[in-house]
Write an enzyme that holds these catalytic residues in place. Sequence first.
Site, short mmCIF file in Angstrom:
data_model
loop_
_atom_site.label_atom_id
_atom_site.label_comp_id
_atom_site.label_asym_id
_atom_site.label_seq_id
_atom_site.Cartn_x
_atom_site.Cartn_y
_atom_site.Cartn_z
N SER A 34 68.29 6.82 16.42
CA SER A 34 66.91 6.53 16.08
C SER A 34 66.89 5.65 14.84
O SER A 34 67.71 5.81 13.94
CB SER A 34 66.14 7.83 15.82
OG SER A 34 64.91 7.57 15.17
N GLU A 84 67.90 7.26 30.49
CA GLU A 84 66.48 6.95 30.55
C GLU A 84 66.26 5.56 31.16
O GLU A 84 65.32 5.35 31.94
CB GLU A 84 65.88 7.02 29.15
CG GLU A 84 65.84 8.43 28.59
CD GLU A 84 65.40 8.48 27.13
OE1 GLU A 84 65.15 9.59 26.65
OE2 GLU A 84 65.32 7.41 26.48
#
Length: 490
Positions: A289, A302
């Site tokens: 992140s 994803e």
Amino acid sequence: PSKMAKGAEKTGGIARTDATGRVEMIPELLAWSSSLPHDRTFVREDILGSAAHVTMLRKVGLLEAGDAQKLRASLLAMYDAAAAGTLVLEDGEEDVHMAIEGLLTRDLGDIGKRLHTARSRNDQVALDLRLHVRDQAARTLADVATLATELADRASREKDVVLPAYTHRQRAQPVSAAFLICAWSMQLLRAADVVAQAVTRANESPLGSGACSGTSLPIDRSVVAHLLSFSAVTANALDTIGDRDFVLDWTWAGARVLLALSRLSTDVIDFTTSEFGYLRIGDAVAAGSSMMPQKKNPDIFELVRAKASRGVGNVMSMLTLVRGLPTGYNRDFQDDRQAVLDTGPLVRGATGAVRAAIAHLTFDRERCLASVSDGSTQATDIAEALVRKGMPFREAYKATGQLVHLARERNVDLASIGLEAAKSINSAFDEAVLAVIDPRIAVAAKKSAGGTAPERVEEQIAWVRAAATELGYKASSVPTLDDLRRAVEA
């Protein structure tokens, strides 16, 4: 637009001048209507089709030997340049077919003008698309076969890991990780069967169908079919030039593979969360992140899910494209390029990503086992143990339900309820019945075909390996474009 106009002048402007006798098309409209940007992707397929067509024209006497040799040599040189990434197709043509013919005419003069004898762009583009679909589908089969084999190998290493299976995304019953991986493999292999069918559906040669009704010239369609390793020629010219069912089959097959990978990916995404914690993701495939330094995100999986959305979009694009079209060729078909050309790289890219990333996932054996050790997921196993003692299933189900309720009332795990408490509900409970609360015993007891017992899982792993081997064989039986080039040259 001015650049395009100059390009058309440089190549002879086959599409709008020599071929049609018209030079007045507005350059902006020519640019807007051109399929050349997409067609460049299957330039090799188009060249191979033309080279095979030349051989056929010579065989039936429609080309002199010297002209045929020059045409074929020039086309194969173009193929080699295209394979090396050095072939330059000028702007200013409507499509790749005219661009190639323009190059031949520039290099060989009137000889180049003989290439289009006894064919139309309608059957030509159908040939290119079929060659492309067959090639990409075969490559996809090979990739899926490799992934399935690797999943079988992984399953063999994870037979002792026990974790819950889910229904309604709630813990249901204990299974082995090998059993879960086999489930992933089965869905993937079913999708591969659809890919194999797409290969079969595309494997007929359309060349010789002409614009819509064949040709009066004495051609032999079987020559091209043989050179390009098609199993047959198409049966009806009008149907052939308006047929995109094989593209529908291909986009659907690709979507099926992507959907299988998407469901696998969802399991991985869930299982790597702290809420599940069954899988640990390696640093080599985890994404961080920009703000939260503690994050290790399964971005690869994803993205695989996202690619599945694109795959489904390709199917829908083709379905809506052909809906309501009249029989025969329609220019609408030009818009099939995006879907058909996108599907192969999309599916193979996602398959490769899963192959690369899944090797960096590790099952947390202790966390997995702990998730089924409270006994709640073994309630059905308790009921079945009572059935084995002769109790009717509904009575066994009721007695087990009462046992579960008692554990909840006492605020203890089912695994901790104890024999005395169980006998207070029904005297049929004994140590052998309660032993199945151990998740490993419960897993081993499922010996029905397709069950979780180790011997059944070994059978499933063997089946996956055999199916993957068969897929690999099917893939290898389809010649590559380079194989076809050698066949045409010979």
